[in-house]
Write a protein that holds these residues in place. Structure first.
Motif: not given
Length: 357
Positions: A304-313, A337-346
């Motif tokens: 996108l323009s601008p690229a979207l900041t997102t919490v990445e699964q 039950t498995v819980i996976l970590p996420v990360r912020l992609l600014a």
């Protein structure tokens, strides 16, 4: 997935046949009725998919002999392990997140020698339940992206139904495996980032949606704002519909009632993208006038323009772990039950430059 009863051609009866007078070959239901067991128990006895009692096994074998029932090729292949099929139910295969998940699951399953039968439930709980009933009878196990976990479609299945793994959305049901992301933690990451990027008037769009993930991400977002000293009671939460149109509608409502909002979180990238389009069309500059953060990390977000900041699964890990768990349950291992970590992609939709954190 709609199912229809297959028409049976009339079969020729012989005088020496001990089976009841009928003009069609015996079916699995006939075997179950004669043996005095449920169709699922009869199927398990014939395929070896699940253990049955010695008494039930003897009764089914005797019914097979009396009715001269012939096990079809697919059942025989299941018993010998020559073929393996899993069901996959997703709410909307045109949605980028679900499309990427379907692709990852199908590719991973194929690499392991498994076939995948896909059903698009269209965010319709009735279609989801119908697909689940069909797949429970025709596959070794099901990976389910539920459209409305509160309805618990599993309650309509037999107690000895095939293994089911709930992916992305939790289901409150005993014996169901689950693989999902840390939604609460991801919402908290988004809040911290928007505050640190200079946001002062916060809102969330799409946070009223019926899916459990929306509620978990909303609660995490509000907790993250409180971490940074923001009064979460003053944060406006609007919109409940999903997808681009849901995001557009929610942003329209938000700008009408709170035009001074300068930092917005959406629980999915689809909603965030729709919100971005409406904000730009309304004359807002992103990120100068309005900062925006989504959740999912779909491929579109970076184009996108601008690229979207997102919490990445971690979609590949979610697909792989879901298959690991399902195959383990098919082999007799307990659900977990498995819980996976996420990360912020600014990226460009917030004022902190593009770097993973």
């Amino acid at each position: 997935m709609a199912t229809t009863d297959r028409a049976e051609f009339p079969g020729q009866m012989t005088q020496t046949s001990p089976r009841p007078a009928a003009r069609r070959p015996a079916t699995l239901q006939d075997v179950a009725r004669t043996a005095g067991v449920s169709p699922s128990t009869a199927s398990n006895a014939l395929t070896g998919r699940r253990r049955v009692s010695p008494e039930a096994l003897d009764a089914v074998n005797e019914a097979v002999r009396l009715l001269r029932y012939r096990v079809n090729g697919s059942a025989r292949s299941l018993r010998t392990g020559a073929t393996a099929t899993m069901g996959l139910i997703a709410p909307d295969v045109t949605d980028p997140f679900y499309a990427e998940m379907v692709q990852s699951i199908e590719r991973d399953a194929r690499d392991r020698g498994w076939s995948v039968i896909l059903s698009d439930s269209g965010f319709d709980p009735e279609r989801e339940a119908e697909s689940l009933r069909h797949m429970a009878a025709t596959t070794d196990g099901v990976i389910l992206f539920s459209t409305d976990p509160r309805r618990a479609p599993l309650s309509e299945l037999p107690a000895d139904h095939v293994p089911v793994v709930a992916c992305d959305e939790p289901i409150q049901a005993a014996g169901v495996g689950a693989v999902r992301s840390d939604n609460f933690g991801g919402g908290r990451l988004a809040a911290h980032h928007l505050v640190d990027a200079g946001g002062t008037r916060f809102a969330m769009i799409g946070g009223l949606g019926r899916l459990a993930t929306s509620a978990e991400r909303r609660e995490g977002f509000l907790a993250g704002l409180r971490d940074r000293g923001v009064d979460s009671d003053r944060v406006l939460v609007v919109g409940r519909e999903y997808g681009l149109d849901g995001g557009r509608a929610a942003m329209r409502e938000l700008l009408d009632v709170a035009p001074d909002t300068d930092a917005v979180f959406a629980p999915t990238d689809g909603q965030a993208i729709g919100a971005m389009f409406h904000a730009q069309q309304s004359g807002r500059t992103i990120p100068d006038d309005l900062q925006l953060c989504g959740f999912d990390g779909i491929i579109w977000a970076s184009h996108l323009s601008p690229a979207l900041t997102t919490v990445e699964q971690d979609r590949r890990a979610m697909a792989s772990r879901a298959i690991d768990l399902l195959l383990g349950m098919i082999a007799g291992e307990p659900a977990e039950t498995v819980i996976l970590p996420v990360r912020l992609l600014a990226q460009g939709s917030t004022r902190v430059g593009p770097r993973p954190a």
